[in-house]
Design an enzyme around this catalytic site. Structure first.
Site, PDB file in Angstrom:
ATOM      1  N   LYS A 244       0.828  -1.136   0.145  1.00  0.00           N
ATOM      2  CA  LYS A 244       0.257   0.272  -0.282  1.00  0.00           C
ATOM      3  C   LYS A 244       1.169   1.102   0.377  1.00  0.00           C
ATOM      4  O   LYS A 244       2.624   1.171   0.077  1.00  0.00           O
ATOM      5  CB  LYS A 244      -1.081  -0.284   1.239  1.00  0.00           C
ATOM      6  CG  LYS A 244       0.031   0.199   2.649  1.00  0.00           C
ATOM      7  CD  LYS A 244      -0.598  -0.510   4.020  1.00  0.00           C
ATOM      8  CE  LYS A 244      -0.102  -0.289   4.583  1.00  0.00           C
ATOM      9  NZ  LYS A 244      -0.742  -0.306   5.958  1.00  0.00           N
TER      10      LYS A 244
ATOM     11  N   ARG B  35     -10.141  -0.922  16.112  1.00  0.00           N
ATOM     12  CA  ARG B  35     -10.138   0.030  15.133  1.00  0.00           C
ATOM     13  C   ARG B  35     -10.903  -0.566  13.773  1.00  0.00           C
ATOM     14  O   ARG B  35     -12.054   0.447  13.883  1.00  0.00           O
ATOM     15  CB  ARG B  35      -8.807   0.479  14.486  1.00  0.00           C
ATOM     16  CG  ARG B  35      -8.325   1.609  13.199  1.00  0.00           C
ATOM     17  CD  ARG B  35      -7.097   1.652  12.623  1.00  0.00           C
ATOM     18  NE  ARG B  35      -6.485   0.773  12.273  1.00  0.00           N
ATOM     19  CZ  ARG B  35      -5.161   0.453  11.687  1.00  0.00           C
ATOM     20  NH1 ARG B  35      -4.295   1.124  11.936  1.00  0.00           N
ATOM     21  NH2 ARG B  35      -5.236  -0.425  10.999  1.00  0.00           N
TER      22      ARG B  35
ATOM     23  N   TYR C 280      15.559  29.580   7.670  1.00  0.00           N
ATOM     24  CA  TYR C 280      14.646  30.930   8.656  1.00  0.00           C
ATOM     25  C   TYR C 280      14.518  30.921   9.629  1.00  0.00           C
ATOM     26  O   TYR C 280      15.279  29.832  10.603  1.00  0.00           O
ATOM     27  CB  TYR C 280      13.043  29.838   7.795  1.00  0.00           C
ATOM     28  CG  TYR C 280      13.762  30.244   6.590  1.00  0.00           C
ATOM     29  CD1 TYR C 280      12.856  31.670   6.183  1.00  0.00           C
ATOM     30  CD2 TYR C 280      12.429  29.030   5.582  1.00  0.00           C
ATOM     31  CE1 TYR C 280      12.906  31.361   4.770  1.00  0.00           C
ATOM     32  CE2 TYR C 280      12.756  29.719   4.244  1.00  0.00           C
ATOM     33  CZ  TYR C 280      12.305  30.038   3.586  1.00  0.00           C
ATOM     34  OH  TYR C 280      12.584  31.016   2.620  1.00  0.00           O
TER      35      TYR C 280
ATOM     36  N   MET D 299      11.623  24.288   2.371  1.00  0.00           N
ATOM     37  CA  MET D 299      10.689  23.816   1.061  1.00  0.00           C
ATOM     38  C   MET D 299      11.462  22.673   0.108  1.00  0.00           C
ATOM     39  O   MET D 299      11.294  21.952   0.415  1.00  0.00           O
ATOM     40  CB  MET D 299       9.993  24.444   0.297  1.00  0.00           C
ATOM     41  CG  MET D 299       9.494  24.134  -0.651  1.00  0.00           C
ATOM     42  SD  MET D 299       8.206  24.977  -1.786  1.00  0.00           S
ATOM     43  CE  MET D 299       7.574  25.940  -0.209  1.00  0.00           C
TER      44      MET D 299
HETATM   45  C1  LIG Z   1       0.224  -1.701   6.894  1.00  0.00           C
HETATM   46  C2  LIG Z   1      -0.445  -3.064   7.134  1.00  0.00           C
HETATM   47  C3  LIG Z   1       0.076  -4.297   7.131  1.00  0.00           C
HETATM   48  C4  LIG Z   1       1.949  -4.154   7.600  1.00  0.00           C
HETATM   49  O1  LIG Z   1       2.252  -3.444   8.351  1.00  0.00           O
HETATM   50  P1  LIG Z   1       4.016  -3.410   8.724  1.00  0.00           P
HETATM   51  O2  LIG Z   1       3.963  -2.612  10.363  1.00  0.00           O
HETATM   52  O3  LIG Z   1       4.822  -2.252   7.940  1.00  0.00           O
HETATM   53  O4  LIG Z   1       4.544  -4.543   8.826  1.00  0.00           O
HETATM   54  C5  LIG Z   1      -0.301  -5.285   8.294  1.00  0.00           C
HETATM   55  N1  LIG Z   1      -2.167  -5.224   8.573  1.00  0.00           N
HETATM   56  C6  LIG Z   1      -2.418  -4.506   7.809  1.00  0.00           C
HETATM   57  C7  LIG Z   1      -4.159  -4.723   7.935  1.00  0.00           C
HETATM   58  C8  LIG Z   1      -2.262  -3.383   7.752  1.00  0.00           C
HETATM   59  O5  LIG Z   1      -2.647  -2.548   7.161  1.00  0.00           O
END
Ligand SMILES: *Cc1c(COP(=O)(O)O)cnc(C)c1O
Length: 356
Positions: free
Chosen positions: A35, A130, A253, A301
């Protein structure tokens, strides 16, 4: 020459890290989590390097379609399932496996008329609070899905809130998972990177490593290198200007850094619009031609400032490593009060990516 900032992606490191995940996973199959544009490394580049994984996990239908269009026939899991029922025909068509995390999603899928059965992951909330079904509702929802003509296989799933924190761990959530799934003879997917590395009992049938594949550690007190991982991204740039900074002069800055003695400073082509964290204060580590030094003052930036006093042979054009090989991204993240995940996924589209 163009702007010297580049994110080098080491595809052999990705493959190496998958190999380590494979050894830890034992007989469990691996869903490589790609992802967020492959945690900032490029979705297709990462998927090609991780072709030996047993499946991929993404967030959106668009990402999944990108993988299918490139010829990947692996199982692909949609980690948040479908956001709207109108995604279901494409999910069925592309043989994607949505996570079902709400009862109404289960009901909508069960009633859908689709061209193919959809294999699903059913997520139960074992304590993270969650996403996921209430443990007491799991069995009934699974039964409803199993009787539906639109549903194929069911895999149970949960996610750990604190697998990276030794004091909390996974015990309570493991117990809740076992209780909720008692009597269901179904495959399970539990482990993220932290659980895979620290809690073998979470192995199940599918593990879901993300961060470790990119070579970073899921644990606050350990770097990826210390765990046998190789960094997949090295963010590099060059010194584009240098100047003396006399005692009492400030740089950047707000003039937040003031020289306590005469120094020599360098300006590096990398700033917060590239994804370098603005919260990284004076003292954040950087490498110049492989030698350790530190940032000075506020990150701008498009630029940041570094201390060249300890590196007398540094010059305009010297190679600067912001993180990656020789400088764990975890150390830079810690200096900015954040985690490697955020830095890697925040790499901006304007940063040139090169494969090595
Ligand atoms: C992003 C995610 C993972 C991967 O987690 P890592 O800590 O990067 O290994 C696994 N399961 C779910 C549901 C996730 O959203």
């Amino acid at each position: 020459m163009s702007r010297p900032l580049v994110a080098r992606i080491d595809t052999a490191a990705l493959a190496h890290n998958l190999g380590l995940a494979r050894r830890l996973a034992g007989p469990a199959r691996i869903l490589a989590v790609v992802k967020a544009n492959g945690y900032g490394h490029g979705l297709l580049r990462v998927a090609r390097a991780l072709r030996a994984a047993d499946g991929f996990a993404v967030l959106t239908l668009g990402e999944a379609e990108t993988l299918r269009a490139d010829g990947f026939s692996h199982p692909i899991v949609l980690l948040e399932g479908f956001f709207h029922p109108d995604e279901l025909p494409a999910i069925a068509h592309w043989r994607l496996q949505p996570v079902i995390h709400r009862e109404d999603q289960a009901e909508i899928l069960a009633r859908a008329r689709l061209d193919h059965r959809v294999d699903v992951f059913v997520k139960v909330d074992t304590g993270m609070h969650r996403l996921g079904l209430h443990p007491k509702r799991l069995q009934e929802v699974v039964a409803r899905l199993q009787e539906a003509e639109s549903v194929g296989s069911v895999t149970l799933m949960t996610h750990f809130a604190s697998a990276d924190e030794a004091e909390v761990g996974v015990d309570e959530q493991m117990q809740a998972f076992r209780k909720a799934s008692e009597g269901l003879e179904l495959p399970a997917s539990l482990a993220n990177s932290a659980a895979l590395m620290r809690y073998p009992e979470t192995q199940g049938d599918w593990v879901r490593p993300g961060i470790m594949l990119y070579g970073a550690s899921p644990f606050a007190n350990q770097t990826g290198a210390g765990l046998g991982l190789l960094p997949a991204m090295t963010l590099e740039s060059r010194v584009i200007a240098q100047r003396p900074l006399r005692k009492g002069e400030a740089v950047g800055y707000g003039g937040s850094f003031v020289a306590a003695k005469d120094m020599r400073i360098g300006i590096v082509a990398c700033g917060y619009a590239d994804g370098y964290p603005r919260h990284a204060g004076t003292g954040t580590p950087v490498l110049v031609e492989g030698q350790h030094t530190r940032t000075l003052g506020r990150v701008s930036m498009d630029m940041l400032c570094i201390d060249l006093t300890p590196i007398p042979n540094a010059h305009v054009g010297s190679l600067v490593t912001l993180w990656g090989e020789g400088l764990p991204v975890e150390e830079v993240a810690a200096s900015a009060g954040t985690i490697a995940y955020e830095l890697l996924t925040a790499i901006a589209p304007r940063v040139r990516i090169e494969e090595t």
